[in-house]
Write an enzyme that holds these catalytic residues in place. Structure first.
Site, PDB file in Angstrom:
ATOM      1  CE  LYS A 260      -4.504   0.980   2.047  1.00 47.91           C
ATOM      2  NZ  LYS A 260      -5.434   0.450   1.034  1.00 47.91           N
TER       3      LYS A 260
HETATM    4  C1  LIG Z   1      -6.424  -0.480   0.709  1.00 40.77           C
HETATM    5  C2  LIG Z   1      -6.795  -1.014  -0.612  1.00 40.77           C
HETATM    6  C3  LIG Z   1      -7.838  -1.943  -0.791  1.00 40.77           C
HETATM    7  C4  LIG Z   1      -8.739  -2.397   0.346  1.00 40.77           C
HETATM    8  O1  LIG Z   1      -8.047  -2.998   1.384  1.00 40.77           O
HETATM    9  P1  LIG Z   1      -8.694  -3.068   2.857  1.00 40.77           P
HETATM   10  O2  LIG Z   1      -7.657  -3.772   3.654  1.00 40.77           O
HETATM   11  O3  LIG Z   1      -9.938  -3.839   2.737  1.00 40.77           O
HETATM   12  O4  LIG Z   1      -8.921  -1.672   3.287  1.00 40.77           O
HETATM   13  C5  LIG Z   1      -8.065  -2.429  -2.063  1.00 40.77           C
HETATM   14  N1  LIG Z   1      -7.326  -2.017  -3.102  1.00 40.77           N
HETATM   15  C6  LIG Z   1      -6.335  -1.122  -2.993  1.00 40.77           C
HETATM   16  C7  LIG Z   1      -5.574  -0.699  -4.192  1.00 40.77           C
HETATM   17  C8  LIG Z   1      -6.035  -0.600  -1.739  1.00 40.77           C
HETATM   18  O5  LIG Z   1      -5.049   0.300  -1.627  1.00 40.77           O
END
Ligand SMILES: *Cc1c(COP(=O)(O)O)cnc(C)c1O
Length: 313
Positions: free
Chosen positions: A165
């Site tokens: 992320k």
């Molecule tokens: C954060 C994110 C998600 C969702 O992840 P969660 O852990 O459910 O919040 C999905 N796709 C992308 C590209 C993300 O950055």
């Protein structure tokens, strides 16, 4: 949050490199490597109001993912996961929120602006919290969100690290999101280079066909914690859940239901994709059943899922 509009975030006290400081004092250098090159990693977490005060949803898993993201970028976080987890609890407690969104961020700071970020280790770290409602709006939740396929493709793992992320990855997400909103939709549907469905700009995708729930899986997708939670809930409710690979748009167009999951989006039904109504063209029944149980789980109303909650006392 930038200029204009009434979009300023009110984050109260922010945890910055080990200290809680007022938002106005939580400053970052304009020469930070991450500001120039996107070399940051972050998390999105929510705390919900429960009968025992605010509870942070799946804190441990989010902190673990933050450290995995940092590892991928070779960013050293100068704290242990336990220290970051308690800093998050402390930040929520100090601000006295009943419920809030939580944004931890770690980044290569301002030592060198060469492309190599490693002189800037260890990372700067901050944790901000603020009150935040339905990410895609109440109407999208009630009536279902509209998606349009983005002309921006989701990048393969040998181009950008989609499992991290990372701030820089969000140039792709932001481009897709801006175009989707300009086209009158609520969210973008991103495909991979070959045209298979990847995910939303910040959400994972599911579809329902003949009562079976399909969780879209793709090597380029971020492994969502909401996705994981919804799969467990669906199985506990007795549904068959399958992981679906190489999903084309036509499969979504002809699905009975489509929905998105994410910490921000929670469980949001999709009622329209590329101007085609999905199923009945409104929020799907199974989707809304999963949404209901998910919201009960995060707010502590389901004893079997209290294992996912960290109470802020
Ligand atoms: C954060 C994110 C998600 C969702 O992840 P969660 O852990 O459910 O919040 C999905 N796709 C992308 C590209 C993300 O950055």
């Amino acid at each position: 949050m930038g200029k204009g509009g009434d979009t300023r975030i009110h984050a109260g006290k922010i945890w910055l490199n080990g200290e809680l400081v007022p938002q106005e004092e939580a400053k970052v250098s304009v020469l930070a490597h991450a500001l120039h090159y996107g070399t940051s990693v972050f998390e999105g977490i929510r705390a919900y109001a429960t009968d025992e005060g605010p509870a942070i949803f799946r804190l441990e898993e989010h902190v673990e993912r933050l450290f995995h993201s940092a590892k991928i970028l070779r960013l050293e976080i100068p704290y242990t996961p336990e220290q970051i987890a308690s800093a998050i609890v402390e930040t929520v407690r100090t601000n006295g929120w009943k419920s809030c969104y939580i944004r931890p961020l770690a980044w290569f700071g301002a030592t060198s602006l060469g492309v190599n970020p490693l002189p800037n280790n260890p990372a700067d770290v901050m944790i901000a919290t603020w009150e935040w409602g339905a990410y895609l709006g109440e109407e999208a939740v009630r009536k279902g969100a509209k998606l349009v396929t983005s002309s921006w493709r989701r990048f393969p793992g040998d181009v950008m690290p989609g499992k991290a992320k990372a701030g820089g990855n969000y140039v792709n997400s932001a481009l897709a999101k801006m175009d989707a909103l300009a086209a009158g939709a609520d969210e973008a549907l991103l495909l991979d280079k070959e045209g298979y469905v990847a995910e939303g700009s910040g959400e994972n995708l599911f579809f329902v066909k003949n009562g079976v729930i399909h969780a879209i899986e793709h090597s380029v997708n971020l492994p969502g914690i909401t996705r994981d939670s919804v799969i467990e809930i669906a199985e506990d409710l007795g549904f068959t859940v399958k992981e679906a690979y190489r999903v084309t748009r036509e499969i979504l167009f002809t699905a009975d239901e489509v929905f998105m999951t994410g910490t921000a989006a929670e469980v949001t039904p999709v009622s329209m994709i590329d101007h085609r109504p999905i199923g009945t063209g409104s929020a799907g029944e199974i989707t809304m059943q999963l949404r209901k149980v998910y919201l009960e789980a995060v707010t502590g109303q389901r004893s079997e899922y209290r294992k996912w909650l960290t109470f802020v006392k």
